[in-house]
Design an enzyme around this catalytic site. Structure first.
Site, mmCIF file in Angstrom:
data_model
loop_
_atom_site.group_PDB
_atom_site.id
_atom_site.type_symbol
_atom_site.label_atom_id
_atom_site.label_comp_id
_atom_site.label_asym_id
_atom_site.label_seq_id
_atom_site.Cartn_x
_atom_site.Cartn_y
_atom_site.Cartn_z
ATOM 1 N N ASN A 96 0.785 -0.950 0.095
ATOM 2 C CA ASN A 96 0.380 0.212 0.072
ATOM 3 C C ASN A 96 0.722 0.902 -0.195
ATOM 4 O O ASN A 96 -0.170 2.489 0.169
ATOM 5 C CB ASN A 96 -1.089 0.021 1.774
ATOM 6 C CG ASN A 96 -1.738 -0.934 1.269
ATOM 7 O OD1 ASN A 96 -2.171 -1.411 -0.270
ATOM 8 N ND2 ASN A 96 -2.643 -1.235 2.036
ATOM 9 N N HIS A 193 -8.494 -2.218 -14.028
ATOM 10 C CA HIS A 193 -7.183 -2.413 -14.426
ATOM 11 C C HIS A 193 -6.962 -1.684 -16.064
ATOM 12 O O HIS A 193 -6.241 -1.317 -16.616
ATOM 13 C CB HIS A 193 -6.140 -4.029 -14.648
ATOM 14 C CG HIS A 193 -5.514 -4.046 -13.015
ATOM 15 N ND1 HIS A 193 -4.893 -5.500 -13.643
ATOM 16 C CD2 HIS A 193 -5.647 -3.650 -11.914
ATOM 17 C CE1 HIS A 193 -4.382 -5.801 -11.794
ATOM 18 N NE2 HIS A 193 -4.920 -4.427 -10.890
#
Length: 323
Positions: A96, A193
């Protein structure tokens, strides 16, 4: 977003550590704020749109943030919490560290607290914003179910449960199944994506010394692999180097699936979808029919947004800290 440009650096064995997150037991509704804060969606849309005017990376970042939030403890905005001296939070977990644009959610929250104090949860803000960035980018629109509460726990070590970019289809199916999601959800949500970018660290293992039998991942187009090697030099001193996940990276469309079929999927987990009979036919159907992809992506986002939702929790005043 799995999301969703899910850029992780963990080994293929990680899936053994995945935890089970049940689907929501809370009762969500598209009309949850109709009486208490009817301007909620307008404020969110306007704020996200303004941020995107100044930074075209915002849509991909918000969508990825939503995926990474829901995959850990469910859609509870735990990814938004800052670390404290006694706790390292999710946003500081290895996969992250490349998340960005948290300021957009902070801005939305500040405006909503002025308009409707202590009413709209950060978890709902993130879910609505994720829908808005997809629609703003040319993708589908759907009614977001609302009524989530914000979690009070966020642990960096739990980010190990995000799907790795090296996962094969069996590992991906197991990961999504633990969140109550099926094979179609896996392939549809991978279409997130369509927006976004991946750093070299998430796919460079495919480009050099892939196996004793092949220097390059044999599932990748040779010319495409060579182009990626030029961007991801060895040693790689540019931390920002990488590749857009499809050729229309600011437009939400079905080009992602067309590139996977052409063996130009950037992540190993992307390309794996075309190499397995359980997912190949879905990839082909989305590549042929963008409207089908849009319908099924929207339906999967509704199911995904229902993962791990609880009526227990709070409505944070500031999304970065618990009340």
């Amino acid at each position: 977003m799995a999301v969703f440009a899910l850029q992780t650096i963990f080994s293929k064995a990680i899936f053994l550590l995945l935890i089970t997150i049940p689907l929501s037991k809370a009762i969500l509704s598209p009309h949850y704020y109709d009486q208490t804060c009817p301007q909620t969606e307008g404020i969110i849309l306007q704020t996200v749109r303004n941020a995107t005017v100044h930074d075209l990376k915002v849509p991909a970042r918000i969508l990825r943030m939503f995926f990474h939030d829901c995959f850990i403890r469910g859609c509870d905005a735990s990814v938004l919490l800052d670390s404290t001296p006694g706790n390292k939070a999710e946003k500081d977990g290895p996969p992250n560290l490349s998340l960005a644009s948290f300021y957009v959610i902070d801005d939305v929250k500040a405006k909503l607290e002025t308009a409707c104090p202590h009413t709209v949860s950060c978890a709902d803000i993130l879910a609505i914003a994720a829908r808005d960035v997809v629609a703003m980018s040319g993708g589908p629109y759907w009614d977001v179910l609302k009524g989530r509460k914000d979690g009070t726990v966020s642990k960096a070590n739990e980010t190990i449960n995000l799907p790795a970019p090296s996962f094969n289809v069996t590992q991906l199916i197991q990961s999504f199944a633990k969140r109550g999601l099926g094979v179609k959800d896996l392939v549809a949500l991978s279409g997130g994506h369509s927006l976004g970018f991946s750093h070299c660290s998430s796919f460079e293992a495919r480009l050099r010394n892939f196996s004793p039998l092949s220097n390059t991942d044999p599932s990748i187009n040779a010319e495409f692999a060579e182009n990626l090697r030029k961007k991801c030099l060895e040693p790689n001193k540019d931390r920002n180097a990488g590749q857009f996940l499809d050729s229309t990276s600011s437009i939400f469309d079905n080009d992602y699936y067309k590139r996977v079929i052409a063996r130009k999927g950037v992540l190993g987990s992307d390309q794996a979808l075309y190499g397995d009979y359980r997912t190949r036919w879905i990839v082909e159907s989305y590549a042929k029919d963008e409207s089908l992809f849009f319908r099924e992506f929207a339906a999967s986002m509704v199911r995904f947004g229902n993962v791990g939702v609880s009526e227990d929790g709070e409505v944070r005043v500031k999304c970065r800290v618990v009340n």
